[in-house]
Design a protein around this motif. Structure first.
Motif, short mmCIF file in Angstrom:
data_model
loop_
_atom_site.label_atom_id
_atom_site.label_comp_id
_atom_site.label_asym_id
_atom_site.label_seq_id
_atom_site.Cartn_x
_atom_site.Cartn_y
_atom_site.Cartn_z
N GLY A 298 0.81 -1.20 0.00
CA GLY A 298 0.00 0.00 0.00
C GLY A 298 0.85 1.26 0.00
N ILE A 299 1.88 1.27 0.83
CA ILE A 299 2.77 2.44 0.90
C ILE A 299 3.42 2.66 -0.46
CG2 ILE A 299 4.89 3.34 1.92
CD1 ILE A 299 3.05 3.20 4.15
N VAL A 300 3.94 1.57 -1.03
CA VAL A 300 4.67 1.70 -2.30
C VAL A 300 3.74 2.13 -3.43
CG1 VAL A 300 5.89 0.37 -4.06
CG2 VAL A 300 6.48 0.09 -1.64
N LEU A 301 2.58 1.51 -3.49
CA LEU A 301 1.69 1.78 -4.63
C LEU A 301 0.89 3.07 -4.45
CD1 LEU A 301 0.38 -1.82 -5.35
CD2 LEU A 301 2.05 -0.50 -6.64
N LEU B 201 2.68 -1.02 -10.43
CA LEU B 201 2.25 -2.28 -9.81
C LEU B 201 3.35 -3.31 -9.59
CD1 LEU B 201 -0.11 -3.89 -8.69
CD2 LEU B 201 -0.73 -4.56 -11.00
N PRO B 202 4.19 -3.59 -10.60
CA PRO B 202 5.20 -4.63 -10.39
C PRO B 202 6.12 -4.32 -9.21
CG PRO B 202 5.05 -4.07 -12.70
CD PRO B 202 4.21 -3.06 -11.98
N LEU B 203 6.43 -3.04 -9.04
CA LEU B 203 7.28 -2.67 -7.90
C LEU B 203 6.58 -2.96 -6.59
CD1 LEU B 203 9.21 0.64 -8.58
CD2 LEU B 203 10.06 -1.64 -8.07
N GLY B 204 5.28 -2.73 -6.55
CA GLY B 204 4.51 -3.01 -5.34
C GLY B 204 4.55 -4.49 -5.01
N ILE B 205 4.37 -5.30 -6.04
CA ILE B 205 4.40 -6.76 -5.84
C ILE B 205 5.76 -7.18 -5.33
CG2 ILE B 205 4.28 -8.96 -7.06
CD1 ILE B 205 2.15 -7.74 -8.85
N THR C 12 -4.56 2.35 -8.07
CA THR C 12 -3.78 1.34 -8.79
C THR C 12 -4.76 0.47 -9.57
OG1 THR C 12 -2.29 1.33 -6.89
CG2 THR C 12 -1.97 -0.37 -8.56
N PRO C 13 -5.09 0.88 -10.77
CA PRO C 13 -6.06 0.08 -11.52
C PRO C 13 -5.49 -1.32 -11.73
CG PRO C 13 -5.03 1.74 -12.91
CD PRO C 13 -4.58 2.01 -11.52
N GLY C 14 -6.34 -2.31 -11.64
CA GLY C 14 -5.89 -3.68 -11.86
C GLY C 14 -5.42 -4.36 -10.60
#
Ligand SMILES: Nc1ncnc2c1ncn2[C@@H]1O[C@H](COP(=O)(O)OP(=O)(O)OP(=O)(O)O)[C@@H](O)[C@H]1O
Ligand SMILES: Nc1ncnc2c1ncn2[C@@H]1O[C@H](COP(=O)(O)OP(=O)(O)OP(=O)(O)O)[C@@H](O)[C@H]1O
Ligand SMILES: [Mg+2]
Ligand SMILES: [Mg+2]
Lengths: 334, 289, 508, 334
Positions: A93-96, A103-107, A161-163
């Motif tokens: 949540g913080i990252v995104l 998104l990939p960075l959040g994952i 963050t769509p998707g």
């Protein structure tokens, strides 16, 4: 030597997959029994949508239980799976949301944080020789507090963050085969389980996971750097908790920082119902999946039957004992 | 010395309690006093709350704010506070005792009855509804559930409450509960979720099942609930005034400590809000994100 | 002499193993009846049936002339049958006395324990065994040898009429064995019947009256010990004659020094130990129980920390802080306690053999080559004659001697330059023993340095090119191997308690 | 292994009492350290009334932890201690308030119910061979549900039983020595601990408790009826949970039927912090008491210092890990 050919001998791998399935056929049977029972009791139970709801309900607990399985096979225990999941969700949540990264960075952040925290627990246990129960209890509390601290005790929403909600709710399978709208969350659970099963059955890490649970001192005296492998197992389990964090955040489209306490017992219960021994050295991911499914079917079925809440609890307790008892009886006979 | 007012609440992590805390913090800033805010992990931990209260007493506070999980269990400690001359202000729900000088709370039963009225109106006075409650034994859980059930029973004979199930206020559990209810009752007309976590769980469950035309009434606020109301997924919700509760509690505590007279009951009120009035300044003021 | 036990037609099957095929056995009062056979012949299984631990599948059993069906260990105990198990089965967290009297504690009223009486009775038993052991010692803190003595004391305390001893001397040294035999003779005189299992052939002549031999789960025959040559018994056991080769000592003066240990110290267990081993050399370590040989080996291997001392491999100083460092440096260590330190008993034979060498079965991806592991395991099963239904049998289901062979296979496959074998033939039958001796010699001939720690002097003398002797943590001397050194020379050094003695010729 | 040999070996008994105290000196030291630290940090901490509040807070968790200690020494685990406590409290409520029986009968009913439920768990474990984790997890759920069922999901108040609240809140010691107003609940905790310590160190039951945890198979092979003794241990632990039920009911002057979940982890944590190994065979009641006190001091101290609640959790987790680490270091040195 002549004896060698009398029984077909399963390898570790086939033990995990083939005979694993074979062995679990009866634990599987008590799952089927539950399904049949509930179908008879309520016409509404056996619908595609409800079956998918059950699978969906298994996904988060299932992934956590897979993580717990790895740790338990080493003879350890991980009480921090639930709050670690939450912590990873909050980090995502913080990252995104707060930092607005893609998104990939959040994952990556969620899974990486999970692995890192797992590595911490592993270090406490392997290097500092703290009993796993205490090390992961401490981590559980630390992570619970930190989730609240870094989120400011507020949920973080993923609306920007769509998707993101598709990670768990979308259905890649359903897009291909419309009759089978299995949500991605369930797909991810099965992928995680398959990967864990492969690692356990086919790789050096998996072999040491079993060996550590079987006799750690003997492994150490075989010249194996047991500390390092143990840390690796906890880190892997932590990474899997990170995946669980993504799943739950995606389902709730938010990171709820207060969630997660109590999830550890449910995960461990699924593992033990699935036939993995808490003393380590043996266990299967498939069993854990079935264990998690038994729990989810039970909860869902009792709710669909509108059994009063207090009785739901009683019946759940009784059936857990009975399911494991049936499994014991079967093993005794075999 | 400094004026210090610890608030012992029923919870901590839930957004409702965080909103109460925000109100208390605001009052503390306005009045120039120090406060702390604490509550147990869940509303069953009566004895843990007692431990918190005794730790608070050890700090020799000027006054205490207290939201009792069980009003009787705390009486010996409240007596101790009285003997030490520490005024006690009750908030959220009352204490069966004459020790608290004032009580700042919402009438949960009346608020839930209002939810029942709205539900009846929106489903046309007939049909099946269900309740996803947050707790079976806590005061708020019981009041909201029974307020809703009693109102339906008294005024709407054609509405049947088919089931009351509990999700513990956990978003995910409430989601699963909702899905099971929908599976068992395909002809359901509406669901009432009795707190923020329950209400969001209902919204999630309904959207995951793809059920259409179901009337959802929630409780409290929070960003997700407000979004659901704006998007039409949720018909409306009851809101209390948590910020007001926190503010009034601290204010009353400070006044009582200064020896001023405080009103014995401070009703902070409740409102029903939906798409039509959600941006109304009066409503917006009591909602939290 | 009356028949205490008569067993006939005993059958026992385990999954994949026909462990006993119509076995007969009888025991008279006042005799020592030795039960002999190769590893996995079924000796322990037969005795477990006699002591009520396993039910028999078929056959008849008479105790004191009456047919019985035993439904548990308690029933056997009631009939006066006592057993010393091959695998130690003690409670490590309890004291010696508490272990001996478990289930039969002297009690006061209301379930209270009479701890004083307990310790007194234990002390009496130790006194009768000539054993110096504090009854209040925690069993987990004892060496295996002492634990074995506790097992013996426990069996004696039962005052059984029928006493089964399953390899009681496997972990004992000569002095202790002599003590045990004194006890056995005394029991014999009292009319107790003793079933004695051992792989040490020399003990037969010293103690046995009759010998029954088993092979592959079948009964081979019973003979009088006094008038049967050992070679006959051996050929009954293994089905062929064994040749007894003598040690021939190669000239290694030109060979490189592979391992050098200098000034090794730790507390009172290891005091200034220095020695070296050359390429191709077998260095034997002799000494009495507790002399510190195991401690030295563990310290070199990095299993225990050391206070000071330098270890050089190939002439280069080597920082060894853990067993994995040691293995990287090319040192392997086979522990004397296979159950606790040697085997992952819940895993199968294949994985135990591969345990120290998984890196060789996996590429960079970490995926294991299962078929290569299988082939390797099967190779060693063949080579060492490990009796197992398959390479995927769990190790805990193997007989004791076969478990030992699995550990040996693990280290043979790991292929270290320097191999330390601590009691490598403990519990191994005579046939396999000579196979292992051959292997050790072959390893040395291939240019490895071998250290053999053994409590059996004949073994040390038969294998070693040089013999290091320890006493109380000190290396009291290094003797040349071969015929010029006698048992007396070794015993002299092994009991040399004076600290004035300097280890001579660390480089000899 | 090798290090152990250098230390003189204490007997089980002296391990419990003499060297037990001796050994725990340093776990005790970290307790003292906490006390000193908090006293310096806040003048309000070291007041008689606060010390008594800490002891009072220890009483219920302490008694549960003593029960858990017994079970853990056998190598088992008891997850049902918390809900069993509640169940016994509810039973006492039914007997005293709903049925209007006299106080001694209520006490008997609570303790008897506890012992009976413990016997049930013991039977599942010993006779039906269900792993302790599952058997007691099942019992935990069953008892949680039953408490709600028989109480009608409402608290039962003891207002009609005069003197009931004195069980925990009164102070016999305070009546004699007014300067030492130690509540009866604390007195009862110490009595229970002393009795459990005596049973462990001096009786046959205690001997088998250790023996079972050390090597159950060896005990069985010695001809001991291990099943019976195991059941006895669980029954004893259950009875002690009954006492905890009385304590908490008396403290709250009511039986709260929803209470109890989560208490099991705290009890087990106290046991492990106190140096008892989860793998069984060794452990002391004294250590458990110190473990429970460490937890109570920590919680109270952080509150008195007005540390923000989310940070309280983090700090608690960290200190638990550190305390056990210190203990490990000490043991290594010794
Ligand atoms: N519980 C069991 N399950 C399966 N197989 C077993 C079991 N116990 C023993 N066996 C097998 O039965 C055979 C006989 O074993 P046993 O232990 O009686 O041999 P032994 O003569 O005592 O050998 P050793 O001299 O090595 O101790 C072995 O092949 C062993 O692998
Ligand atoms: N029961 C005991 N209690 C305390 N110390 C012991 C005990 N047994 C042995 N030791 C100590 O352990 C040290 C070495 O024992 P170790 O087992 O290494 O000897 P070893 O020569 O290998 O004998 P073994 O033949 O028993 O293996 C000695 O210093 C001895 O004093
Ligand atoms: Mg044997
Ligand atoms: Mg040795």
């Amino acid at each position: 030597m002549s004896l060698a050919r009398t029984t077909p001998a399963p390898s570790i791998f086939s033990r995990l997959i083939d005979t694993g399935a074979h062995q679990k056929l009866l634990a599987f049977a008590s799952l089927i029994l539950l399904l049949v029972g509930f179908s008879i009791a309520s016409p509404n139970f056996m619908q595609t949508s409800n079956m998918i709801a059950i699978l969906q309900a298994t996904s988060v607990n299932g992934v956590l239980a897979v993580a717990a399985t790895l740790v338990i096979i080493t003879g350890g225990i991980d009480l921090s799976v639930g709050t670690l999941m939450t912590f990873c969700a909050v980090i995502a949540g913080i990252v995104l949301t707060n930092l607005g990264m893609p998104l990939p960075l959040g994952i990556l952040a969620a899974v990486g944080t999970g692995a890192l925290c797992g590595l911490c627990s592993g270090t406490f246990i392997a290097k500092m020789k703290i009993p796993p129960f205490i090390a992961t209890l401490g981590m559980m509390l630390i992570l619970k507090g930190l989730s609240l601290v870094i989120s400011g005790t507020r949920p973080i929403y993923f609306n920007d963050t769509p998707g993101f909600d598709q990670i768990s709710r979308g259905s890649l399978i359903g897009d291909l085969i419309p009759a089978l709208p299995i949500p991605n969350g369930v797909l991810i659970l099965f992928l995680v389980a398959a990967a864990a099963s492969y690692i356990l059955g086919r790789t050096v890490l998996g072999r040491y996971t079993f060996a550590l649970g079987s006799n750690e001192e003997a492994v150490r005296l075989s010249g194996v750097n047991t500390d390092r492998w143990k840390m690796a197992v906890y880190a892997l389990a932590g990474g899997i908790c990170g995946i669980a964090g993504l799943l739950i955040a995606s389902r709730l489209n938010s990171a709820q920082p207060a969630l997660g306490l109590g999830y550890e017992l449910e995960a461990i219960a699924a593992v033990v119902i699935g036939g993995t021994s808490l003393s380590g050295g043996r266990g299967t991911v498939l069993g854990t999946l079935i264990g998690a499914l038994i729990m989810a079917v039970l909860t869902n079925g009792l709710r669909v039957l509108s059994v009063a809440q207090e009785w739901q609890t009683v019946v759940t307790g009784a059936i857990i004992i009975l399911a494991v008892y049936a499994d014991m009886m079967r093993k005794k006979k075999a | 010395a400094d004026t210090y007012v610890p608030l012992i609440s029923k919870g901590f992590q839930h957004q409702f309690w965080q909103a109460v805390k925000a109100g208390a913090d605001q009052a503390a800033a306005d009045l120039g006093v120090t406060i702390t805010f604490e509550g147990p992990d869940n509303e069953t931990m009566v004895d843990r709350q007692i431990d918190m209260l005794s730790a608070a007493l050890a700090k020799k506070p000027t006054a205490i704010g207290f939201a009792a999980l069980d009003s009787q269990a705390a009486i010996p400690l409240l007596k101790q506070a009285k003997e030490a001359g520490i005024p006690v202000i009750a908030f959220d729900s009352g204490v069966d005792s004459d020790i608290p000088l004032a009580t700042a709370s919402t009438d949960n039963a009346a608020a839930a009855a209002l939810a029942a009225d709205k539900m009846a109106e929106l489903i046309g006075g007939a049909g099946k509804v269900a309740v996803v409650a947050h707790d079976q034994t806590s005061r708020t859980g019981i009041d909201r559930r029974d307020g809703f059930l009693n109102q339906i029973q008294a005024k709407y004979p054609n509405i049947e409450v088919v089931t009351v199930q509990y999700g513990g206020g956990d978003h995910l559990k409430s989601t699963e509960v909702t899905k099971a209810i929908l599976t068992a009752n395909p002809d359901l007309k509406g669901i009432f979720g009795t707190n923020e976590g329950s209400a969001i769980g209902v919204v999630n469950g309904v959207s995951e099942m793809g059920t259409k035309d179901l009337v959802i009434i929630g409780y409290d606020s929070g960003k997700a609930q407000k979004d659901a109301i704006r998007s039409g997924l949720m018909a409306g919700a009851i809101t209390q005034n948590p910020v007001g509760i926190g503010y009034e509690t601290v204010k009353a505590a400070v006044e009582a400590a200064q020896g001023k007279q405080v009103p014995s009951h401070i009703d902070t009120g409740f409102y029903y809000y939906d798409n039509s009035n959600i941006d109304d300044p009066k409503i917006a003021a009591v909602l939290y994100d | 002499m009356t028949d205490l036990v008569r067993m006939a037609g005993i059958e026992k099957r385990f999954p994949g193993v026909h462990a006993l095929r119509s076995v007969s056995f009888d025991l008279r009062s006042g005799e020592v009846h030795a039960l002999m056979g190769e590893n996995g012949a079924g000796k322990s299984t037969l005795m477990k049936i006699l002591s009520g631990i396993y039910p028999k599948d078929d056959g008849v059993m008479e105790i004191h002339g009456e047919a019985v069906e035993l439904d548990g260990p308690k029933a056997a105990q009631k009939l006066g049958i006592g057993i010393i198990h091959q695998e130690l089965s003690l409670m490590n967290d309890l004291t010696v006395a508490q272990n001996i009297f478990i289930g039969r504690e002297p009690r006061l009223r209301f379930g209270r324990l009479d701890e004083a009486a307990l310790n007194r009775k234990a002390a009496e038993i130790f006194a009768s065994m000539n054993l110096h052991l504090d009854p209040k010692t925690i069993v987990g803190e004892l060496t295996i040898a002492r634990q074995q003595m506790v097992e013996i004391a426990k069996a004696l305390s039962h005052r059984s009429r029928i006493l089964i001893m399953d390899e009681p001397t496997a972990a004992l040294n000569d002095a202790e064995i002599a003590e045990l035999f004194t006890i056995i003779r005394r029991l014999k005189a009292d009319g107790v019947g003793i079933i004695y299992i051992s792989h040490k052939m020399d003990e037969l002549k010293r103690i046995a009256d009759r010998v029954t031999v088993m092979r592959d789960g079948s009964y081979v025959g019973t003979v009088e010990a006094a008038d049967t040559p050992i070679s006959t018994i051996i050929s009954m056991m293994v089905g062929r004659e064994l040749t007894n080769d003598v040690v021939d000592i190669p000239d290694l003066s030109q060979a490189d020094v592979l391992l050098e240990v200098e000034g090794l110290n730790r507390g009172r267990e290891i005091r200034d130990v220095s020695f070296s081993v050359r390429k191709g050399e077998i260095l034997g370590f002799a000494g009495l129980m507790g002399a510190g040989r195991t401690e030295v080996a563990r310290a070199i291997f990095g299993a225990d920390p050391r206070e000071s001392g330098e270890i050089k491999v190939h002439g280069r100083p080597c920082a060894i802080a853990s067993p994995s460092d040691a293995v990287k440096a090319g040192i392997g260590y086979l522990s004397e306690d296979r159950k606790h330190f040697g085997l992952a008993t819940g895993m199968d034979v294949r994985n135990n053999i591969a345990l120290a060498s998984l890196d060789r079965f996996s590429g960079r991806t970490g995926v294991l080559d299962e078929s290569a592991m299988r082939d390797t395991a099967r190779g060693y099963i063949e080579k060492l004659g490990i009796r197992t239904p398959s390479d995927t049998q769990e190790v805990r289901l193997l007989s004791g001697g076969n478990q030992q062979k699995v550990v040996i296979a693990k280290w043979l496959y790991r292929d270290c330059d320097i191999l330390i074998f601590d009691e490598p033939t403990r519990g191994i039958d005579i046939g396999a023993k000579s196979e292992i001796y051959k292997l050790l010699k072959q390893l040395a001939a291939e240019g490895r340095a071998i250290i053999v720690i053994s409590s059996e002097l004949p073994e040390v003398m038969r294998l070693s090119h040089r013999i290091a002797v320890m006493c109380e943590g000190r290396l009291t001397g290094i003797l040349p191997g071969g015929a010029e050194t006698t048992q007396e020379d070794i015993m002299h050094l092994a009991t040399l308690r004076a600290p004035v003695m300097q280890p001579e010729g660390a480089d000899a």
